[in-house]
Design a protein around this motif. Sequence first.
Motif, PDB file in Angstrom:
ATOM      1  N   ALA A  68      -1.192   9.957   3.230  1.00 36.56           N
ATOM      2  CA  ALA A  68      -0.540   8.942   3.120  1.00 36.56           C
ATOM      3  C   ALA A  68      -1.070   7.721   2.690  1.00 36.56           C
ATOM      4  O   ALA A  68      -0.611   6.831   2.147  1.00 36.56           O
ATOM      5  CB  ALA A  68       0.287   8.941   4.496  1.00 36.56           C
ATOM      6  N   SER A  69      -2.279   7.389   3.335  1.00 37.85           N
ATOM      7  CA  SER A  69      -2.905   6.156   3.043  1.00 37.85           C
ATOM      8  C   SER A  69      -3.336   6.107   1.399  1.00 37.85           C
ATOM      9  O   SER A  69      -3.307   5.037   0.756  1.00 37.85           O
ATOM     10  CB  SER A  69      -4.475   6.182   3.653  1.00 37.85           C
ATOM     11  N   ILE A  70      -3.785   7.090   0.616  1.00 40.51           N
ATOM     12  CA  ILE A  70      -3.818   6.902  -0.807  1.00 40.51           C
ATOM     13  C   ILE A  70      -2.583   6.915  -1.300  1.00 40.51           C
ATOM     14  O   ILE A  70      -2.556   6.109  -2.343  1.00 40.51           O
ATOM     15  CB  ILE A  70      -4.644   8.456  -1.260  1.00 40.51           C
ATOM     16  N   GLU A  71      -1.555   7.651  -1.065  1.00 39.91           N
ATOM     17  CA  GLU A  71      -0.093   7.401  -1.454  1.00 39.91           C
ATOM     18  C   GLU A  71       0.233   5.939  -1.493  1.00 39.91           C
ATOM     19  O   GLU A  71       1.053   5.465  -2.458  1.00 39.91           O
ATOM     20  CB  GLU A  71       0.860   8.380  -0.882  1.00 39.91           C
ATOM     21  N   ARG A  72      -0.275   5.011  -0.329  1.00 37.18           N
ATOM     22  CA  ARG A  72       0.303   3.949  -0.216  1.00 37.18           C
ATOM     23  C   ARG A  72      -0.294   2.849  -1.079  1.00 37.18           C
ATOM     24  O   ARG A  72       0.399   2.099  -1.549  1.00 37.18           O
ATOM     25  CB  ARG A  72      -0.255   3.569   1.512  1.00 37.18           C
ATOM     26  N   ILE A  73      -1.582   3.179  -1.430  1.00 35.08           N
ATOM     27  CA  ILE A  73      -2.139   2.413  -2.598  1.00 35.08           C
ATOM     28  C   ILE A  73      -1.398   2.509  -3.704  1.00 35.08           C
ATOM     29  O   ILE A  73      -0.983   1.400  -4.619  1.00 35.08           O
ATOM     30  CB  ILE A  73      -3.665   3.076  -2.768  1.00 35.08           C
ATOM     31  N   LEU A  74      -0.787   3.520  -4.131  1.00 34.20           N
ATOM     32  CA  LEU A  74      -0.147   3.789  -5.578  1.00 34.20           C
ATOM     33  C   LEU A  74       1.251   3.190  -5.366  1.00 34.20           C
ATOM     34  O   LEU A  74       1.840   2.520  -6.166  1.00 34.20           O
ATOM     35  CB  LEU A  74      -0.090   5.078  -5.955  1.00 34.20           C
ATOM     36  N   GLU A  75       1.841   3.580  -4.207  1.00 38.03           N
ATOM     37  CA  GLU A  75       3.127   2.928  -4.083  1.00 38.03           C
ATOM     38  C   GLU A  75       3.331   1.438  -4.004  1.00 38.03           C
ATOM     39  O   GLU A  75       4.291   0.628  -4.342  1.00 38.03           O
ATOM     40  CB  GLU A  75       3.578   3.402  -2.374  1.00 38.03           C
ATOM     41  N   MET A  76       2.179   0.670  -3.545  1.00 39.64           N
ATOM     42  CA  MET A  76       2.368  -0.812  -3.601  1.00 39.64           C
ATOM     43  C   MET A  76       1.765  -1.438  -4.859  1.00 39.64           C
ATOM     44  O   MET A  76       1.294  -2.444  -4.935  1.00 39.64           O
ATOM     45  CB  MET A  76       1.329  -1.237  -2.426  1.00 39.64           C
ATOM     46  N   ASP A  77       1.503  -0.528  -6.075  1.00 39.72           N
ATOM     47  CA  ASP A  77       0.773  -0.968  -7.107  1.00 39.72           C
ATOM     48  C   ASP A  77      -0.461  -1.738  -6.841  1.00 39.72           C
ATOM     49  O   ASP A  77      -0.753  -2.759  -7.527  1.00 39.72           O
ATOM     50  CB  ASP A  77       1.831  -1.860  -7.999  1.00 39.72           C
ATOM     51  N   SER A  78      -1.231  -1.467  -6.006  1.00 37.31           N
ATOM     52  CA  SER A  78      -2.480  -2.156  -5.817  1.00 37.31           C
ATOM     53  C   SER A  78      -3.542  -2.139  -6.997  1.00 37.31           C
ATOM     54  O   SER A  78      -3.390  -1.297  -7.758  1.00 37.31           O
ATOM     55  CB  SER A  78      -3.294  -1.300  -4.405  1.00 37.31           C
ATOM     56  N   GLN A  79      -4.377  -3.149  -6.929  1.00 38.21           N
ATOM     57  CA  GLN A  79      -5.142  -3.523  -7.991  1.00 38.21           C
ATOM     58  C   GLN A  79      -6.537  -2.287  -8.027  1.00 38.21           C
ATOM     59  O   GLN A  79      -7.080  -2.051  -8.797  1.00 38.21           O
ATOM     60  CB  GLN A  79      -5.769  -4.764  -7.982  1.00 38.21           C
TER      61      GLN A  79
END
Length: 550
Positions: free
Chosen positions: A130-141
Amino acid sequence: MRGRSTGVLALVVAATLGVAACGGDEEKKGAEAGAEGKAGGIIKIAEPAQPDFLDPALSYTVDGWQALNLAYPGLVTFKREPGPASAEVVPGLAQDLPEVSEDGKTYTFKLREGLKFSDGKPLTATDFKASIERILEMDSQGAGLGFTNIVGGEDFLKTKKGGLDGIEADDATGEIVIKLEKPRGSFLYELAIPFGGVVPKDTPAKNQTKDPPPGAGRYTFEDVRVNRGFKMVKNPNFSEALNDTPIANGKPDGFDVTFAEAGNATTQIATNRVDAFTDNPAPDRVAELKSKYKERFEQFPTNSTFYFFMNSEVEPFDKLEVRQAVNHAIDPEAINRVQGGVLTPANTTLPPGVPGFEKSPDLYPYDLNKAKQLIKDAGAEGAEVTVWGNPENPTKPTVEYYTEVLNSIGLKAKTKIVPSETYFTTIGDRSAKTQTGWANWFQDYPHPANFIDTLVNPDRVVATGNNNYSYNAEDKELATKINALAAEPELTPEVNKRWAEVDREIQEKAYWAVYGNRKQTTFFSERLDFENCKGRHATYTQDWSQFCLK
């Protein structure tokens, strides 16, 4: 990663780092056994401004990472030792380093038993997913590092639907299997930096800076006051399973962090009101510090590149001649004077300490007349240009110098200053069409992909969250070369030579106007043990966990 105006660094040249580590609490064992320095106490730290984020999925500056790495470990982590050894990746939340398939595309980990977050709740395999998915979900740099290379990563980044098929997480066994689309030699490093930090699976996919989520690190956040400061205290529910890992390191009882501009912070340290500053001192104070406080002041080089970006998608920087003109027009020695003598002039994308670096002649020696002629040849005389920067010292005067230079060669330039905490997200928005401005990069890990793939790969150009401010999306030939190199499992001499050739191609295409590599400073109050506890770290520059009182 990015620094602030003066950069707060990254990988330190090996020869400058011969200091003993501090280690952790007296009762700790393992990595901290036999360490020098006094345990306990609250260390007072000044940062130049509010970090970009206090959220491990979003922060991409040293100011953020120096705090976040203490609170949010991942499956693997870096050693907490001074010197080159701190660039080594070792097991973190995982029991061991991963089993990697022969094709380099499958990584298998197993979590340690009994892991828990700082709020006492169990940490499980699905929390990692879920932590890695959260990076992508928020369009993280940070998404464009190795995370979009996970199977399903590109689709999830675009659609925000379906999750990551390429991560299999079994809470019953603690096994985590990560499947990549293609091999990536730097992937293990990318799991070790704060983007790989684990937070609870129910953490909202939005900026958590005001109330950072629980983590499994030695410290946890407390009393966050945005734009004023924050505190970190020892994690009351630290997992015993991590006692023999670098994650357990931590001499101080905690940290009291406030924000102050360089001149004010320098005075506060000199008078022992603050213990350490995460940035360089005010340029006009360097000579005084070298003379008056030499027993607690020291400069050292970093693996960093400072440059002016030029957006090749917008006029006038869509013309090679204009970008070449800018390179001829900037004078690294003049910029060094503006910045107080903390630069070593440079012309390459990769700094000297990074594999793949090759010293080469400067294609664009300082020549104002040639720069003016190139502007004329390009038909760009009088072209309007906005130069972007932030208000910190010496970024603002550096940007003002750059604006004057552009005007002197025939462009019509003006400066636009935006707040430090939003600067990189602003210039990283493709729709903003930012033409040119100040940028820098400090090494996240010892691999050329961290500079060239992250910052110049045309395939990394996206709608928001860009690190590639050249916006050279149409340069497919360059993208093909970089992608092939990023997939190489080892940095052999032949591979490093190819990285150097790509670096030279980037120079030839003048996507950047590089002007230097940064020196960084350690300046402590009299309360801190300068001799034994400088806390220099290959990734985080200053490892607060190694700081200690006399």
